[in-house]
Every structure is written in C-alpha cells, then in structure tokens.
Design a protein around this motif. Structure first.
Motif, PDB file in Angstrom:
ATOM      1  N   GLY A 110       0.818  -1.202   0.000  1.00  0.00           N
ATOM      2  CA  GLY A 110       0.000   0.000   0.000  1.00  0.00           C
ATOM      3  C   GLY A 110       0.855   1.255   0.000  1.00  0.00           C
ATOM      4  O   GLY A 110       2.087   1.203  -0.125  1.00  0.00           O
ATOM      5  N   PRO A 111       0.234   2.433   0.142  1.00  0.00           N
ATOM      6  CA  PRO A 111       0.970   3.702   0.092  1.00  0.00           C
ATOM      7  C   PRO A 111       2.105   3.797   1.106  1.00  0.00           C
ATOM      8  O   PRO A 111       3.190   4.277   0.789  1.00  0.00           O
ATOM      9  CB  PRO A 111      -0.124   4.743   0.373  1.00  0.00           C
ATOM     10  CG  PRO A 111      -1.387   4.094  -0.075  1.00  0.00           C
ATOM     11  CD  PRO A 111      -1.232   2.634   0.244  1.00  0.00           C
ATOM     12  N   ASN A 112       1.854   3.350   2.329  1.00  0.00           N
ATOM     13  CA  ASN A 112       2.923   3.415   3.333  1.00  0.00           C
ATOM     14  C   ASN A 112       4.076   2.489   2.987  1.00  0.00           C
ATOM     15  O   ASN A 112       5.240   2.820   3.215  1.00  0.00           O
ATOM     16  CB  ASN A 112       2.364   3.062   4.722  1.00  0.00           C
ATOM     17  CG  ASN A 112       1.625   4.211   5.359  1.00  0.00           C
ATOM     18  OD1 ASN A 112       2.148   5.308   5.477  1.00  0.00           O
ATOM     19  ND2 ASN A 112       0.395   3.976   5.774  1.00  0.00           N
ATOM     20  N   GLY A 113       3.761   1.319   2.457  1.00  0.00           N
ATOM     21  CA  GLY A 113       4.815   0.392   2.061  1.00  0.00           C
ATOM     22  C   GLY A 113       5.705   0.977   0.976  1.00  0.00           C
ATOM     23  O   GLY A 113       6.937   0.864   1.040  1.00  0.00           O
ATOM     24  N   LEU A 159      -2.388  -4.887  -2.648  1.00  0.00           N
ATOM     25  CA  LEU A 159      -1.524  -5.174  -3.794  1.00  0.00           C
ATOM     26  C   LEU A 159      -1.863  -4.379  -5.052  1.00  0.00           C
ATOM     27  O   LEU A 159      -0.943  -3.939  -5.760  1.00  0.00           O
ATOM     28  CB  LEU A 159      -1.539  -6.672  -4.097  1.00  0.00           C
ATOM     29  CG  LEU A 159      -0.593  -7.523  -3.250  1.00  0.00           C
ATOM     30  CD1 LEU A 159      -0.793  -9.001  -3.566  1.00  0.00           C
ATOM     31  CD2 LEU A 159       0.856  -7.124  -3.506  1.00  0.00           C
ATOM     32  N   PRO A 160      -3.122  -4.189  -5.410  1.00  0.00           N
ATOM     33  CA  PRO A 160      -3.407  -3.438  -6.650  1.00  0.00           C
ATOM     34  C   PRO A 160      -2.803  -2.036  -6.650  1.00  0.00           C
ATOM     35  O   PRO A 160      -2.296  -1.574  -7.683  1.00  0.00           O
ATOM     36  CB  PRO A 160      -4.943  -3.385  -6.681  1.00  0.00           C
ATOM     37  CG  PRO A 160      -5.364  -4.607  -5.936  1.00  0.00           C
ATOM     38  CD  PRO A 160      -4.354  -4.753  -4.826  1.00  0.00           C
ATOM     39  N   CYS A 161      -2.837  -1.360  -5.510  1.00  0.00           N
ATOM     40  CA  CYS A 161      -2.246  -0.024  -5.398  1.00  0.00           C
ATOM     41  C   CYS A 161      -0.756  -0.077  -5.698  1.00  0.00           C
ATOM     42  O   CYS A 161      -0.220   0.745  -6.452  1.00  0.00           O
ATOM     43  CB  CYS A 161      -2.503   0.531  -4.008  1.00  0.00           C
ATOM     44  SG  CYS A 161      -1.502   1.964  -3.560  1.00  0.00           S
ATOM     45  N   VAL A 162      -0.071  -1.068  -5.116  1.00  0.00           N
ATOM     46  CA  VAL A 162       1.371  -1.197  -5.300  1.00  0.00           C
ATOM     47  C   VAL A 162       1.698  -1.554  -6.745  1.00  0.00           C
ATOM     48  O   VAL A 162       2.609  -0.974  -7.351  1.00  0.00           O
ATOM     49  CB  VAL A 162       1.945  -2.264  -4.344  1.00  0.00           C
ATOM     50  CG1 VAL A 162       3.429  -2.459  -4.592  1.00  0.00           C
ATOM     51  CG2 VAL A 162       1.689  -1.870  -2.907  1.00  0.00           C
ATOM     52  N   GLU A 163       0.974  -2.495  -7.297  1.00  0.00           N
ATOM     53  CA  GLU A 163       1.256  -2.938  -8.670  1.00  0.00           C
ATOM     54  C   GLU A 163       1.021  -1.814  -9.668  1.00  0.00           C
ATOM     55  O   GLU A 163       1.803  -1.635 -10.619  1.00  0.00           O
ATOM     56  CB  GLU A 163       0.393  -4.148  -9.021  1.00  0.00           C
ATOM     57  CG  GLU A 163       0.765  -4.820 -10.328  1.00  0.00           C
ATOM     58  CD  GLU A 163       2.220  -5.260 -10.363  1.00  0.00           C
ATOM     59  OE1 GLU A 163       2.874  -5.030 -11.409  1.00  0.00           O
ATOM     60  OE2 GLU A 163       2.713  -5.812  -9.363  1.00  0.00           O
ATOM     61  N   ASP A 164      -0.035  -1.051  -9.465  1.00  0.00           N
ATOM     62  CA  ASP A 164      -0.299   0.080 -10.354  1.00  0.00           C
ATOM     63  C   ASP A 164       0.842   1.089 -10.278  1.00  0.00           C
ATOM     64  O   ASP A 164       1.327   1.578 -11.314  1.00  0.00           O
ATOM     65  CB  ASP A 164      -1.622   0.755  -9.967  1.00  0.00           C
ATOM     66  CG  ASP A 164      -1.935   1.962 -10.827  1.00  0.00           C
ATOM     67  OD1 ASP A 164      -2.193   1.769 -12.039  1.00  0.00           O
ATOM     68  OD2 ASP A 164      -1.915   3.094 -10.309  1.00  0.00           O
TER      69      ASP A 164
END
Length: 213
Positions: free
Chosen positions: A141-144, A190-195
């Motif tokens: 996610g955003p924090n990651g 995961l979708p946020c990170v992958e995008d």
C-alpha cells in the motif's frame, strides 16, 4: 483471546513501560527510517485486526513483540536487525521486571517476524504468525511504497534502485502470509502497489541507468 479482567492492568502496565522506553530508541539517527515508531504503530493496528480471529492469542505477548520487533534496526545492517532487536528487547524486558519465561516467548515471536529468517509453513505460535503478517502488510500500500523509497534514500540510492528489491520482497511476502485474515488484508493493498510499480517502470524504462538494474 487470553486477556482476563484481572490481567488487564498488569498487561497495560508492561506495554506502557516498554512503550515509554522504545519510542526514543526508534528515533535513533542510525535507525532505518522505514522501521521507526510510525511503522510500529501501524503493525500494532494490523495485529489487532487479525488477532480477534484467533481466540487463543495471548495479546500481551503479541503487543510486546510488536512494540519491540524492530527496536534496533540500523539502516546499514538490515540483515542483522532481528538479532539486534532481540538483544535490546531482552535487556528492556529484564529492566522492567518482566517474567523470564514470558520474555523467552516474546523473543521467540520476534525471532520469526522477518523474511530474512523466513520459515516455510506455520511458525511456532499464533502470535508469531500474526506479527509476521502484520509486519508484511505494512510493506504494502501507500505506506509500504513510501517506506521502501525512504530506506533506499537513507542508504544513498536513487529511487530506481529500489524497484527490483521491492518486487522480490512483495513476492516473498505474498507467498508466505501465515494467516487467512492477514492474506486478505495484504491482497487488498496489492493493486495499489502494482499500479504504482507499473507506472514507475514505464516512466523510467528509457533511462540507461534504469536498464542496468
């Protein structure tokens, strides 16, 4: 969950004593910026979301392990951070008079939280499984995303250097989540990170330096 009314005051006392000592340690200039107090707070939130799914979890052990799991994480000694944090944790728990037998259980939970010491299959306790997942979720996610680039910047590397490492970290975490609730929480991020990664890679693909990574 194993928290009885008569235990709540003592449980809170130990957690408060540890919290009072570790906040300053997490602010050490040599501490990884990705493993400071804000990370601990998010891991605690994640752990508390997972814990109700496991009636036998010992919340005191889980809370103390979460508070201490990255307490000594120098940015340039990441591979050693589990051992270093366990050493600091043992000292702190001794200083506050925490029972030695329960100290050993906290250390055992901490010992299994990192992919650097990854074990396949189930870990040794439900608390260890929850902490492992709670920690990995904060890498997504955003924090990651922010944590990865902050750490690589602290080490003196430009952003493109982080991508291959981050992708490997994501895959390792995704393949080894230890609880169903934790896995669900991870998959939601995961979708946020992958995008983000796809967009980042597309924008940097033409750079000669990026192609060498």
């Amino acid at each position: 969950m194993q928290v009885h009314d008569e235990e709540k005051t003592e449980n809170t006392l130990y957690a408060d004593l540890v919290r009072g000592q570790v906040r300053e340690l997490y602010a050490n200039p040599d501490q990884s910026v990705a493993h400071r107090w804000d990370h601990v707070e998010r891991v605690l939130v994640n752990a508390r979301k997972i814990a109700p799914h496991f009636p036998d979890v010992d919340l005191e052990l889980l809370t103390l392990a979460a508070l201490l799991h990255d307490v000594t994480s120098p940015f340039n000694r990441k591979e050693e951070h589990v051992e270093l944090s366990m050493q600091t944790a043992q000292k702190i728990l001794h200083e506050i008079g925490y029972p030695p037998d329960r100290t050993e259980r906290v250390l055992a939970i901490m010992a299994e939280h990192s992919t650097e010491r990854l074990k396949t299959g189930n870990l040794s306790s439900v608390e260890a499984r929850i902490l492992f997942d709670a920690d990995k979720i904060d890498g997504l996610g955003p924090n990651g995303i922010a944590r990865v680039f902050a750490l690589f910047g602290q080490r003196g590397y430009p952003p493109p250097f982080a991508i291959a490492w981050y992708r490997k970290k994501i895959e390792t975490s995704r393949s080894n989540m230890k609880t169903d609730p934790g896995r669900t929480m991870a998959m939601e991020r995961l979708p946020c990170v992958e995008d983000f990664l796809q967009r980042f890679e597309a924008e940097n693909a033409a750079l000669p330096e990026y192609k060498k990574k």
